[in-house]
Design a protein around this motif. Structure first.
Motif, mmCIF file in Angstrom:
data_model
loop_
_atom_site.group_PDB
_atom_site.id
_atom_site.type_symbol
_atom_site.label_atom_id
_atom_site.label_comp_id
_atom_site.label_asym_id
_atom_site.label_seq_id
_atom_site.Cartn_x
_atom_site.Cartn_y
_atom_site.Cartn_z
ATOM 1 N N ILE A 1 0.848 -1.197 0.000
ATOM 2 C CA ILE A 1 0.000 0.000 0.000
ATOM 3 C C ILE A 1 0.883 1.247 0.000
ATOM 4 C CG2 ILE A 1 -1.526 1.470 1.408
ATOM 5 C CD1 ILE A 1 -3.130 -0.654 0.080
ATOM 6 N N LEU A 2 0.628 2.115 -0.972
ATOM 7 C CA LEU A 2 1.190 3.461 -0.979
ATOM 8 C C LEU A 2 0.037 4.440 -0.780
ATOM 9 C CD1 LEU A 2 3.636 3.268 -4.041
ATOM 10 C CD2 LEU A 2 4.148 2.899 -1.622
ATOM 11 N N VAL A 3 0.282 5.508 -0.051
ATOM 12 C CA VAL A 3 -0.758 6.501 0.236
ATOM 13 C C VAL A 3 -0.488 7.766 -0.565
ATOM 14 C CG1 VAL A 3 -1.747 7.998 2.013
ATOM 15 C CG2 VAL A 3 -1.248 5.597 2.524
ATOM 16 N N LYS A 4 -1.519 8.218 -1.277
ATOM 17 C CA LYS A 4 -1.458 9.513 -1.956
ATOM 18 C C LYS A 4 -2.344 10.501 -1.200
ATOM 19 C CE LYS A 4 -4.945 7.875 -5.249
ATOM 20 N NZ LYS A 4 -5.264 7.577 -6.656
ATOM 21 N N LYS A 5 -2.052 11.759 -1.352
ATOM 22 C CA LYS A 5 -2.842 12.831 -0.712
ATOM 23 C C LYS A 5 -2.910 12.643 0.801
ATOM 24 C CE LYS A 5 -5.654 13.164 -4.889
ATOM 25 N NZ LYS A 5 -6.986 12.994 -5.485
ATOM 26 N N ALA A 6 -1.805 12.214 1.404
ATOM 27 C CA ALA A 6 -1.774 12.003 2.855
ATOM 28 C C ALA A 6 -2.118 13.281 3.610
ATOM 29 C CB ALA A 6 -0.402 11.497 3.282
ATOM 30 N N LEU A 7 -1.747 14.419 3.046
ATOM 31 C CA LEU A 7 -2.051 15.711 3.664
ATOM 32 C C LEU A 7 -3.080 16.478 2.827
ATOM 33 C CD1 LEU A 7 1.580 16.728 4.696
ATOM 34 C CD2 LEU A 7 -0.145 15.553 6.067
ATOM 35 N N ALA A 8 -3.887 15.723 2.077
ATOM 36 C CA ALA A 8 -4.955 16.313 1.242
ATOM 37 C C ALA A 8 -4.400 17.383 0.304
ATOM 38 C CB ALA A 8 -6.081 16.868 2.115
ATOM 39 N N SER A 9 -3.268 17.085 -0.326
ATOM 40 C CA SER A 9 -2.617 17.996 -1.286
ATOM 41 C C SER A 9 -2.384 19.384 -0.693
ATOM 42 C CB SER A 9 -3.451 18.108 -2.578
ATOM 43 O OG SER A 9 -3.602 16.844 -3.177
ATOM 44 N N GLY A 10 -2.106 19.424 0.610
ATOM 45 C CA GLY A 10 -1.802 20.688 1.260
ATOM 46 C C GLY A 10 -3.008 21.460 1.730
ATOM 47 N N ILE B 1 -5.262 20.445 4.112
ATOM 48 C CA ILE B 1 -5.740 20.151 5.468
ATOM 49 C C ILE B 1 -5.428 21.306 6.428
ATOM 50 C CG2 ILE B 1 -5.101 18.779 7.503
ATOM 51 C CD1 ILE B 1 -5.359 16.316 5.861
ATOM 52 N N CYS B 2 -6.390 21.651 7.238
ATOM 53 C CA CYS B 2 -6.179 22.652 8.283
ATOM 54 C C CYS B 2 -7.080 22.302 9.462
ATOM 55 C CB CYS B 2 -6.501 24.050 7.770
ATOM 56 S SG CYS B 2 -6.123 25.346 8.971
ATOM 57 N N LEU B 3 -6.481 22.037 10.595
ATOM 58 C CA LEU B 3 -7.241 21.671 11.782
ATOM 59 C C LEU B 3 -7.121 22.762 12.840
ATOM 60 C CD1 LEU B 3 -6.265 17.921 12.251
ATOM 61 C CD2 LEU B 3 -8.305 18.847 11.176
ATOM 62 N N GLU B 4 -8.226 23.143 13.394
ATOM 63 C CA GLU B 4 -8.248 24.198 14.411
ATOM 64 C C GLU B 4 -7.536 23.719 15.680
ATOM 65 O OE1 GLU B 4 -8.900 28.018 15.224
ATOM 66 O OE2 GLU B 4 -9.783 27.058 13.459
ATOM 67 N N THR C 1 8.706 14.766 11.585
ATOM 68 C CA THR C 1 7.393 14.443 12.161
ATOM 69 C C THR C 1 7.129 12.947 12.095
ATOM 70 O OG1 THR C 1 6.488 16.606 11.577
ATOM 71 C CG2 THR C 1 4.912 14.844 11.971
ATOM 72 N N VAL C 2 7.363 12.351 10.924
ATOM 73 C CA VAL C 2 7.096 10.915 10.756
ATOM 74 C C VAL C 2 8.064 10.089 11.605
ATOM 75 C CG1 VAL C 2 7.170 9.014 9.098
ATOM 76 C CG2 VAL C 2 6.019 11.155 8.513
ATOM 77 N N ALA C 3 9.322 10.492 11.671
ATOM 78 C CA ALA C 3 10.289 9.770 12.504
ATOM 79 C C ALA C 3 9.859 9.796 13.970
ATOM 80 C CB ALA C 3 11.682 10.376 12.343
ATOM 81 N N ASN C 4 9.364 10.939 14.427
ATOM 82 C CA ASN C 4 8.891 11.036 15.811
ATOM 83 C C ASN C 4 7.685 10.128 16.050
ATOM 84 O OD1 ASN C 4 10.799 12.875 16.743
ATOM 85 N ND2 ASN C 4 9.596 14.660 16.113
ATOM 86 N N VAL D 1 -0.207 18.543 10.185
ATOM 87 C CA VAL D 1 0.730 17.609 9.560
ATOM 88 C C VAL D 1 0.920 16.386 10.448
ATOM 89 C CG1 VAL D 1 3.114 17.289 8.787
ATOM 90 C CG2 VAL D 1 1.884 19.401 8.230
ATOM 91 N N ARG D 2 1.154 16.617 11.735
ATOM 92 C CA ARG D 2 1.328 15.478 12.645
ATOM 93 C C ARG D 2 0.050 14.638 12.723
ATOM 94 N NH1 ARG D 2 4.937 13.740 16.684
ATOM 95 N NH2 ARG D 2 3.927 12.112 17.920
ATOM 96 N N ALA D 3 -1.097 15.318 12.848
ATOM 97 C CA ALA D 3 -2.363 14.582 12.926
ATOM 98 C C ALA D 3 -2.597 13.761 11.653
ATOM 99 C CB ALA D 3 -3.517 15.550 13.155
ATOM 100 N N GLY D 4 -2.240 14.344 10.504
ATOM 101 C CA GLY D 4 -2.416 13.635 9.240
ATOM 102 C C GLY D 4 -1.537 12.401 9.150
ATOM 103 N N PHE D 5 -0.282 12.562 9.535
ATOM 104 C CA PHE D 5 0.636 11.425 9.473
ATOM 105 C C PHE D 5 0.320 10.376 10.544
ATOM 106 C CE2 PHE D 5 3.886 14.249 7.246
ATOM 107 C CZ PHE D 5 3.706 13.619 6.019
ATOM 108 N N GLU D 6 -0.181 10.814 11.677
ATOM 109 C CA GLU D 6 -0.577 9.836 12.699
ATOM 110 C C GLU D 6 -1.677 8.926 12.168
ATOM 111 O OE1 GLU D 6 0.486 12.003 16.958
ATOM 112 O OE2 GLU D 6 -1.510 12.275 16.078
#
Length: 270
Positions: free
Chosen positions: A207-216, A218-221, A258-261, A226-231
């Motif tokens: 499995i490869l993931v595309k649009k992991a960050l919704a092509s830039g 994503i914005c969460l209040e 972020t991903v390494a953490n 970025v961390r929430a997306g990768f989590e």
């Protein structure tokens, strides 16, 4: 600095070992008809060379390109001279992009032509992974000649694995039954393709993931989007790698850290 070297993992049963982040190269070759929030200039050769070197230093070994990414393949070929063994090269078939417009051809003839052209452009005698660039009508595409043609190319040793980059659950499931890997959309906004991830996990498919960050987009209040997306992305054990299409060295470095953490924390919690 934290890197991804120690987090490389198998991509299903393909025999390929990939970094958890892959570098998407659409922005290396195309800035027309793309879905990013803002426009951009194509980087020059020196900038791309430096981005590739940074990626390697950060532990990224997966490069994702496609004929539909404008002149991406043509540019990468010369810049990867002497580095072929350092990279897992993924390209596509099915979609072409000319004069600002996309068109599709899933015939056996075009599939073979496309793969041979990618080999020539990328200055290599094999591709690690080739995915079908679906037009969205996934099940129809899978009745065409493209998958049998890729299977033949795999038997000939020109590609090591093949799969499907689609848009539907039904397409993803059928593609994994007959192929090695699927590229799926999986992010904080779109999680409909989870059944494809579940199937891949239970059948040892890649499995490869595309649009992991919704092509830039994503914005969460009040959160780090970025961390929430990768989590979310790496919360599913089927995920081999998430493709990040950036030409910004700072963004690339921040994503890797972020991903390494996240992966380090996950390992501590096991």
């Amino acid at each position: 600095m934290k890197t991804l070297h120690q987090y490389h993992r198998p991509l299903g049963s393909t025999g390929l070992t990939v970094s958890p982040l892959g570098l998407g190269t659409v922005k290396v070759g195309r800035n027309q008809g793309v879905k990013y929030p803002s426009g951009f200039e194509l980087p020059d050769d020196q900038q791309v060379r430096e981005l590739l070197a940074l990626s390697r230093d950060l532990g990224i070994n997966l490069l994702d390109t496609a004929p539909a990414y404008g002149i991406s393949e043509q540019r990468l070929g010369p810049l990867l001279a002497g580095q072929r063994q350092e990279w897992v090269l993924c390209s596509k078939v099915g979609e072409e992009f000319e004069n600002g417009e996309s068109w599709f051809d899933f015939s056996a003839l075009h599939t073979r032509h496309s793969v041979h052209r990618s080999l020539q452009r990328l200055h290599t005698d094999y591709l690690d992974l080739v995915l079908v660039h679906s037009n969205g009508d996934d099940l129809q595409v899978l009745t065409e000649e493209v998958y049998p043609a890729l299977q033949q190319l795999k038997q000939e040793g020109l590609i090591r694995a093949f799969g499907f980059s689609g848009k539907t659950v039904a397409g993803g499931l059928q593609a994994l039954e007959k192929g090695d890997c699927a590229m799926v959309t999986w992010n904080l906004r779109e999680q409909a393709e989870r059944p494809v991830l579940d199937f891949a996990l239970s059948h040892n498919k890649g499995i490869l993931v595309k649009k992991a960050l919704a092509s830039g987009h994503i914005c969460l209040e009040g959160e780090d989007p970025v961390r929430a997306g990768f989590e979310l992305v790496f919360s599913h054990a089927a995920v081999g790698s998430a493709i990040i299409g950036t030409i910004n060295p700072t963004h690339l470095t921040q994503n890797v850290i972020t991903v390494a953490n996240i992966l380090e924390q996950s390992a501590l919690n096991i």
